[in-house]
Design a protein around this motif. Structure first.
Motif, PDB file in Angstrom:
ATOM      1  N   UNK A 234       0.831  -1.199   0.000  1.00  0.00           N
ATOM      2  CA  UNK A 234       0.000   0.000   0.000  1.00  0.00           C
ATOM      3  C   UNK A 234       0.867   1.250   0.000  1.00  0.00           C
ATOM      4  N   UNK A 235       0.433   2.237  -0.759  1.00  0.00           N
ATOM      5  CA  UNK A 235       1.104   3.528  -0.761  1.00  0.00           C
ATOM      6  C   UNK A 235       0.099   4.582  -0.305  1.00  0.00           C
ATOM      7  N   UNK A 236       0.496   5.382   0.643  1.00  0.00           N
ATOM      8  CA  UNK A 236      -0.360   6.439   1.167  1.00  0.00           C
ATOM      9  C   UNK A 236       0.170   7.769   0.651  1.00  0.00           C
ATOM     10  N   UNK A 237      -0.739   8.590   0.158  1.00  0.00           N
ATOM     11  CA  UNK A 237      -0.373   9.938  -0.263  1.00  0.00           C
ATOM     12  C   UNK A 237      -1.216  10.926   0.520  1.00  0.00           C
ATOM     13  N   UNK A 238      -0.796  12.176   0.537  1.00  0.00           N
ATOM     14  CA  UNK A 238      -1.535  13.198   1.279  1.00  0.00           C
ATOM     15  C   UNK A 238      -1.768  14.415   0.397  1.00  0.00           C
ATOM     16  N   UNK A 239      -2.977  14.925   0.454  1.00  0.00           N
ATOM     17  CA  UNK A 239      -3.325  16.194  -0.173  1.00  0.00           C
ATOM     18  C   UNK A 239      -3.759  17.118   0.955  1.00  0.00           C
ATOM     19  N   UNK A 240      -3.093  18.252   1.058  1.00  0.00           N
ATOM     20  CA  UNK A 240      -3.313  19.126   2.211  1.00  0.00           C
ATOM     21  C   UNK A 240      -3.778  20.490   1.737  1.00  0.00           C
ATOM     22  N   UNK A 241      -4.831  20.989   2.359  1.00  0.00           N
ATOM     23  CA  UNK A 241      -5.317  22.340   2.108  1.00  0.00           C
ATOM     24  C   UNK A 241      -5.051  23.199   3.323  1.00  0.00           C
ATOM     25  N   UNK A 242      -4.528  24.387   3.095  1.00  0.00           N
ATOM     26  CA  UNK A 242      -4.138  25.269   4.190  1.00  0.00           C
ATOM     27  C   UNK A 242      -4.892  26.589   4.064  1.00  0.00           C
ATOM     28  N   UNK A 243      -5.500  27.021   5.154  1.00  0.00           N
ATOM     29  CA  UNK A 243      -6.139  28.333   5.225  1.00  0.00           C
ATOM     30  C   UNK A 243      -5.505  29.078   6.388  1.00  0.00           C
ATOM     31  N   UNK A 244      -5.123  30.314   6.137  1.00  0.00           N
ATOM     32  CA  UNK A 244      -4.469  31.131   7.162  1.00  0.00           C
ATOM     33  C   UNK A 244      -5.410  32.268   7.540  1.00  0.00           C
ATOM     34  N   UNK A 245      -5.640  32.410   8.811  1.00  0.00           N
ATOM     35  CA  UNK A 245      -6.501  33.493   9.309  1.00  0.00           C
ATOM     36  C   UNK A 245      -5.617  34.669   9.703  1.00  0.00           C
ATOM     37  N   UNK A 246      -5.887  35.803   9.123  1.00  0.00           N
ATOM     38  CA  UNK A 246      -5.144  37.006   9.458  1.00  0.00           C
ATOM     39  C   UNK A 246      -5.559  37.504  10.838  1.00  0.00           C
ATOM     40  N   UNK A 247      -4.680  38.240  11.487  1.00  0.00           N
ATOM     41  CA  UNK A 247      -4.957  38.722  12.842  1.00  0.00           C
ATOM     42  C   UNK A 247      -6.246  39.533  12.893  1.00  0.00           C
ATOM     43  N   UNK A 248      -6.534  40.284  11.849  1.00  0.00           N
ATOM     44  CA  UNK A 248      -7.747  41.090  11.843  1.00  0.00           C
ATOM     45  C   UNK A 248      -8.894  40.407  11.097  1.00  0.00           C
ATOM     46  N   UNK A 249      -8.732  39.110  10.817  1.00  0.00           N
ATOM     47  CA  UNK A 249      -9.738  38.364  10.066  1.00  0.00           C
ATOM     48  C   UNK A 249     -11.023  38.184  10.849  1.00  0.00           C
ATOM     49  N   UNK A 250     -12.092  38.026  10.109  1.00  0.00           N
ATOM     50  CA  UNK A 250     -13.398  37.855  10.741  1.00  0.00           C
ATOM     51  C   UNK A 250     -13.956  36.448  10.536  1.00  0.00           C
ATOM     52  N   UNK A 251     -13.200  35.582   9.869  1.00  0.00           N
ATOM     53  CA  UNK A 251     -13.679  34.223   9.606  1.00  0.00           C
ATOM     54  C   UNK A 251     -13.775  33.411  10.893  1.00  0.00           C
ATOM     55  N   UNK A 252     -14.877  32.664  11.029  1.00  0.00           N
ATOM     56  CA  UNK A 252     -15.008  31.760  12.161  1.00  0.00           C
ATOM     57  C   UNK A 252     -14.420  30.402  11.786  1.00  0.00           C
ATOM     58  N   UNK A 253     -14.457  29.464  12.708  1.00  0.00           N
ATOM     59  CA  UNK A 253     -13.851  28.149  12.482  1.00  0.00           C
ATOM     60  C   UNK A 253     -14.481  27.433  11.293  1.00  0.00           C
ATOM     61  N   UNK A 254     -15.783  27.530  11.144  1.00  0.00           N
ATOM     62  CA  UNK A 254     -16.461  26.854  10.039  1.00  0.00           C
ATOM     63  C   UNK A 254     -16.004  27.423   8.697  1.00  0.00           C
ATOM     64  N   UNK A 255     -15.850  28.730   8.606  1.00  0.00           N
ATOM     65  CA  UNK A 255     -15.395  29.356   7.367  1.00  0.00           C
ATOM     66  C   UNK A 255     -13.946  28.975   7.069  1.00  0.00           C
ATOM     67  N   UNK A 256     -13.118  28.879   8.094  1.00  0.00           N
ATOM     68  CA  UNK A 256     -11.724  28.472   7.894  1.00  0.00           C
ATOM     69  C   UNK A 256     -11.650  27.030   7.395  1.00  0.00           C
ATOM     70  N   UNK A 257     -12.486  26.158   7.942  1.00  0.00           N
ATOM     71  CA  UNK A 257     -12.517  24.770   7.476  1.00  0.00           C
ATOM     72  C   UNK A 257     -12.975  24.694   6.020  1.00  0.00           C
ATOM     73  N   UNK A 258     -13.947  25.511   5.657  1.00  0.00           N
ATOM     74  CA  UNK A 258     -14.431  25.548   4.281  1.00  0.00           C
ATOM     75  C   UNK A 258     -13.309  25.978   3.335  1.00  0.00           C
TER      76      UNK A 258
END
Length: 69
Positions: A14-38
């Motif tokens: 078996x070979x395992x691969x990873x696809x990773x998505x990264x979201x960065x919240x700025x210090x003055x950002x207004x995104x909540x956890x759900x929006x960051x996950x999206x």
């Protein structure tokens, strides 16, 4: 073991691969956890389309294309 090394389980290699998505919240950002996950999810699907063992950082261009960038 690392992700890129094949693993043998029983008679199967078996070979395992990873696809990773990264979201960065700025210090003055207004995104909540759900929006960051999206946003991270959109970036992850863009990474999947790019091929194995990829990562993508979310940007507004990904959001406007549905992650197709």
């Amino acid at each position: 073991a690392t992700l890129c090394q094949p693993m043998r389980i029983g008679q199967h290699d078996l070979e395992v691969t990873a696809s990773i998505g990264i979201a960065v919240r700025l210090a003055d950002g207004v995104d909540d956890a759900a929006e960051m996950m999206k946003k991270a999810d959109i970036a992850m699907y863009a990474a999947k389309r790019a091929g194995r063992n990829a990562y993508r950082l979310f940007d507004n261009g990904l959001a406007s294309t549905g992650g197709a960038a």
